[in-house]
Design an enzyme around this catalytic site. Structure first.
Site, PDB file in Angstrom:
ATOM      1  N   GLU A  81       2.329  -1.362 -13.294  1.00  0.00           N
ATOM      2  CA  GLU A  81       2.479  -2.010 -14.591  1.00  0.00           C
ATOM      3  C   GLU A  81       3.156  -0.891 -15.721  1.00  0.00           C
ATOM      4  O   GLU A  81       3.702  -1.416 -16.335  1.00  0.00           O
ATOM      5  CB  GLU A  81       1.071  -2.285 -15.091  1.00  0.00           C
ATOM      6  CG  GLU A  81       0.348  -3.653 -14.439  1.00  0.00           C
ATOM      7  CD  GLU A  81      -0.845  -3.993 -14.949  1.00  0.00           C
ATOM      8  OE1 GLU A  81      -0.894  -4.100 -16.226  1.00  0.00           O
ATOM      9  OE2 GLU A  81      -1.545  -4.612 -14.312  1.00  0.00           O
ATOM     10  N   SER A 128       1.050  -0.033   6.318  1.00  0.00           N
ATOM     11  CA  SER A 128       0.450  -0.287   7.676  1.00  0.00           C
ATOM     12  C   SER A 128       1.406  -1.466   8.402  1.00  0.00           C
ATOM     13  O   SER A 128       2.022  -2.204   7.686  1.00  0.00           O
ATOM     14  CB  SER A 128      -0.889  -0.493   7.659  1.00  0.00           C
ATOM     15  OG  SER A 128      -1.670   0.191   6.653  1.00  0.00           O
ATOM     16  N   ASP A 169      -2.995  -8.101  -6.165  1.00  0.00           N
ATOM     17  CA  ASP A 169      -2.951  -7.515  -7.450  1.00  0.00           C
ATOM     18  C   ASP A 169      -4.488  -7.279  -8.142  1.00  0.00           C
ATOM     19  O   ASP A 169      -4.834  -8.398  -8.852  1.00  0.00           O
ATOM     20  CB  ASP A 169      -1.965  -8.370  -8.277  1.00  0.00           C
ATOM     21  CG  ASP A 169      -1.830  -7.390  -9.891  1.00  0.00           C
ATOM     22  OD1 ASP A 169      -2.389  -6.604 -10.006  1.00  0.00           O
ATOM     23  OD2 ASP A 169      -1.245  -8.195 -10.605  1.00  0.00           O
ATOM     24  N   ASP A 194      -5.670  -5.026 -13.598  1.00  0.00           N
ATOM     25  CA  ASP A 194      -4.885  -5.396 -14.869  1.00  0.00           C
ATOM     26  C   ASP A 194      -5.070  -4.073 -16.020  1.00  0.00           C
ATOM     27  O   ASP A 194      -6.447  -3.908 -16.313  1.00  0.00           O
ATOM     28  CB  ASP A 194      -5.396  -6.686 -15.454  1.00  0.00           C
ATOM     29  CG  ASP A 194      -4.365  -7.734 -14.773  1.00  0.00           C
ATOM     30  OD1 ASP A 194      -3.689  -7.559 -13.757  1.00  0.00           O
ATOM     31  OD2 ASP A 194      -4.826  -9.070 -15.058  1.00  0.00           O
TER      32      ASP A 194
END
Length: 822
Positions: A195, A262, A334, A337
């Site tokens: 971000e 991974s 996600d 924030d």
């Protein structure tokens, strides 16, 4: 003169003797903390005898009559072999490193205090089920039983490092294990850094160019975002002009691009040559000495479970039971924030909310610093989460005057039953039981790959934030925290997490690639960890009608770069076999020789070959040439080549070839011009840093896996004893992933990869294989400090059976813990 020489000889001999005596004393003191494995001990805290059988790789098989005694045994062996590592992790999450290391770790402690993870972990204890609380208490008792031995018998302070630093060790508590799981969440989180970077780039470039240099994963795109500066009211905002600080000492949050990775894949019986399911898993984390992973086998009432544990927690994080296997990969959900908080100009202790200005919640905390006066921090939380200082993560560069930045994160909650979910997963007997057990898991989000005797499945676990479909930035850049549409609501239900059970093709897998294409806000993520390895994996899986344990191993160790095979024909399209003959030693001849080598290369990132080094140096120089005139100092943030960006430029997608023209020059440069100049840059770097003929270069000399001791790894002299270095194949975009450092004198150093590998074959479960990147012991004087590392480097494994007799047959020691008479 003769007497002078004689006295010199005597003096030198005395100094040598003194040095030998000092080294002998150091060795003696350090060796006192080497654990004794073949012994019987009376121990308080257990109800019945516990047998700990260590096989020839020092992997403990812990056998007991009750689960609580088995978890006690796990705590005991973790403390035996990894006491320093455990105490370091606990101090990190508590924000207490500076008590040991002084002011150099102050910023790290400040971050952990501001996130308040240890307090949140303490609050989450009440939300664990009874079975999990019992496991946590028994595990803590096992750790403390070994600490009591260290204290009573003066066992070299428990680890050599405690002779150099504080040896004050408080007893282990159940909350410590919960806090370490939250620390793992910090080490696997990368959305915050993305971000910040996207916001910085959007302030410097138009939207279409942001899409080039920070491209969406191939597939359906995302609607355009608002200009970052346009999110603020009134006049154009003013941002700080500041330099990004070097990452503080022992900083737990990963750099951008290092937030875990991974591989995990599975085959159903109809795609397995032996008729049983197959599962392969290799979680990728930053390398360290010792590895974060510790192999163990637990004999629980629900059956035996064997695989990779993490010292500090009573869990097998990846492994198998008799008929059920589970592997983990980073999901790239996600779950973070950033929110801009508008401060009240009349009262900076208030922030604007959809309901007007509201007070910031504050609390003081004291940071104690070795040899310095303590520092008092004021922790601040808004309704959106903790406020982070402007000098962390470069937040000051994107935070306008009169604002602050807060962080919403699923990890920052007391109502976290992730530990209970992990305990339940170890007890699962089938895929469906595994999926059900993980329902309460919160963070860090993972993708579970599972297999039982006849079913394979993949399920994303972890809480998905409930965002509004009208969210201004869709969580891709910081959003105003006073706008209701930008705030989080109730999390999505577990059923919304992507799930794939028994696919028709009989094979499923994950390489951190994009796995769903749902519209926002059910999208899961815009940032994914891979767009390249998945292509090679698909080819290898589809090349065989049926698979075997060996074919899965072959895929784990595959070092062919699809990226190289894709980019080289594009970038060098007008350079191959062109130009007039040039004499040896001229730049033109060097360029022709390099192109000749690359033209005949198959893209295998083999440690013994020169081509991977030439290719990597060229593409790295190319990206730098493409972006540095547009981004200026911001170009330093792009430490690794983004293959999608380079491909966009050289295929001229949406006009991306404009990046090839140097803004400051009068001429109009073509992409071929930039490719040629970048190749010259690369060859100059190689001549200055490698020397010799191109044919004699060796990728493995630069792509060395460096397993560094977290504290002593940079200390002169000691670093040669505590660090482990291995020449390795692979690269940033191969299934045998060895992520390069991207910065420093050697940007190709291998610093992040598969520190654990497991292969489980349920047609013959005891033929399953395991390995870690270093060894079981964290003691540098132990022969088990790095013995598994050589197997790991060669792509070999060690077997681990659930048959206790097989373990006893190859035992290097058997520890018997018996209850102390009352």
């Amino acid at each position: 003169m003769g007497k002078f020489i004689l006295w010199m000889i005597r003096g030198i001999a005395a100094l040598v003797g003194l040095a030998v005596a000092v080294l002998a004393l150091v060795y003696y003191l350090a060796s006192q903390s080497l654990p004794e494995y073949d012994v019987t001990r009376e121990t308080p805290g257990i109800t019945a005898p516990v047998e700990i059988v260590r096989n020839n790789a020092n992997i403990p098989h812990i056998l007991g009559e009750k689960d609580s005694d088995v978890f006690f045994g796990l705590g005991y062996v973790h403390a035996q072999d990894r006491l320093w590592q455990m105490m370091m992790m606990r101090r990190t999450v508590q924000g207490r490193l500076s008590e040991m290391f002084g002011a150099r770790t102050l910023k790290t402690d400040e971050l952990m205090r501001r996130l308040d993870l240890y307090s949140l972990a303490r609050g989450s204890l009440q939300y664990q089920d009874d079975d999990t609380r019992a496991a946590l208490e028994a595990y803590a008792s096992g750790v403390n039983a070994y600490l009591a031995r260290v204290n009573s018998e003066a066992l070299g302070r428990g680890a050599p490092e405690f002779f150099l630093f504080s040896n004050e060790i408080s007893p282990w508590q159940p909350v410590d294990s919960l806090a370490i799981l939250k620390l793992m969440g910090v080490q696997l989180a990368g959305q915050l850094e993305d971000e910040v970077l996207r916001a910085r780039v959007s302030l410097a470039l138009p939207e279409e160019r942001v899409r080039d240099v920070l491209p969406d994963m191939p597939g359906t795109g995302v609607a355009s975002l608002p200009d970052y500066a346009a999110l603020f009211d009134g006049a154009a905002p003013r941002f700080a002009n500041m330099d990004i600080q070097e990452r503080p000492t022992l900083w737990p949050s990963p750099k951008r691009g290092f937030a875990g990775a991974s591989n995990g894949w599975a085959a159903a019986p109809n795609r397995s040559a032996a008729g049983g399911t197959l599962l392969a898993n290799d979680p990728h984390l930053g390398f360290s000495a010792p590895s974060i992973w510790y192999l163990a086998r637990l004999e629980l009432s629900s059956g035996g479970v064997i695989g990779g544990s993490i010292p500090g927690m009573p869990l097998i994080m990846a492994g198998r039971t008799d008929g059920f296997g589970f592997g983990i990969t980073s999901s790239y959900l996600d779950d973070q924030d950033l929110h801009l908080e508008k401060l009240n100009p009349d009262n900076v202790d208030e922030v604007l909310t959809p309901d007007g200005f509201k007070p910031i919640t504050t609390r003081g905390t004291i940071l104690r610093i070795k040899d310095e006066a303590p520092v008092t921090l004021t922790l601040q939380w808004t309704p959106n989460g903790p406020i982070l200082p402007s000098d962390m993560y470069g937040l000051g560069l994107i935070t306008p005057v009169g604002h602050a930045m807060s962080l919403s994160w699923t990890l920052l909650t007391e109502k976290d039953r992730s530990m209970s979910a992990g305990i339940g997963l170890m007890r699962a007997a089938t895929v469906m039981e595994g999926i059900a057990a993980a329902a309460d898991y919160v963070s860090p989000s993972l993708t579970l790959t599972m297999a039982d005797n006849d079913t394979i499945a993949m399920k994303v676990i972890g809480q998905m934030p409930g965002r509004n479909s009208r969210h201004q930035t869709q969580g891709r850049i910081p959003s105003p925290g006073w706008v209701k549409d930008n705030l989080w609501g109730a999390p999505l239900s577990y059923s919304a997490n992507p799930e794939f059970v028994q696919p028709s093709g009989g094979i499923l897998g994950n390489t951190n690639n994009k796995i769903i294409d749902r519209p926002f806000p059910a999208h899961m993520s815009f940032n994914w960890g891979d767009s390249q390895r998945i292509q090679r994996w698909k080819r290898l899986m589809q090349a065989r009608e049926v698979h075997t344990r060996d074919s899965f191993i072959e895929a784990q160790l595959d070092s062919v770069s699809v990226t190289a095979r894709t980019l080289l024909p594009l970038v060098g399209a007008d350079l191959w076999f062109t130009g007039e003959a040039a004499p040896v030693g001229t730049p033109e001849r060097d360029r022709q020789d390099a192109l000749g080598l690359l033209a005949n290369w198959n893209g295998e990132m083999n440690e013994h070959m020169p081509e991977p080094l030439i290719y990597s140096t060229w593409i790295r120089a190319l990206q730098n040439r493409l972006i540095r005139d547009e981004l200026g100092p911001l170009a330093k943030a792009f430490t690794h080549v983004d293959p999608v960006f380079v491909e966009r430029v050289y295929r001229d997608i949406e006009g991306a070839s404009i990046w090839c023209d140097v803004i400051q020059s009068a001429a109009t440069e073509s992409c071929t011009d930039i490719a040629r100049v970048a190749l010259d840059d690369a060859l100059l770097w190689l001549s200055e840093n490698a020397g010799g003929k191109q044919e004699s270069l060796r990728w493995g000399d630069y792509h060395q896996a460096v397993h560094k001791h977290a504290v002593l790894g940079d200390v002169p002299f000691l670093k040669w004893f505590v660090n482990i270095r291995q020449s390795t194949s692979g690269g940033d975009n191969t299934l045998l992933r060895g992520l390069t450092a991207g910065t420093g004198k050697n940007p190709f150093q291998n610093v992040h990869g598969a520190a654990y590998r497991g292969i489980y074959d349920f047609s013959d479960p005891d033929s399953s294989l395991f390995v870690t990147s270093t060894g079981q012991s964290g003691h540098p004087l132990s022969r088990h400090y790095d013995d598994l590392g050589e197997l790991w480097r060669r792509g070999e494994f060690t077997p681990m059976s659930l048959d206790p007799e097989l373990a006893r047959a190859a035992a290097v020691g058997v520890t018997r813990l018996v209850p102390r008479p009352k």
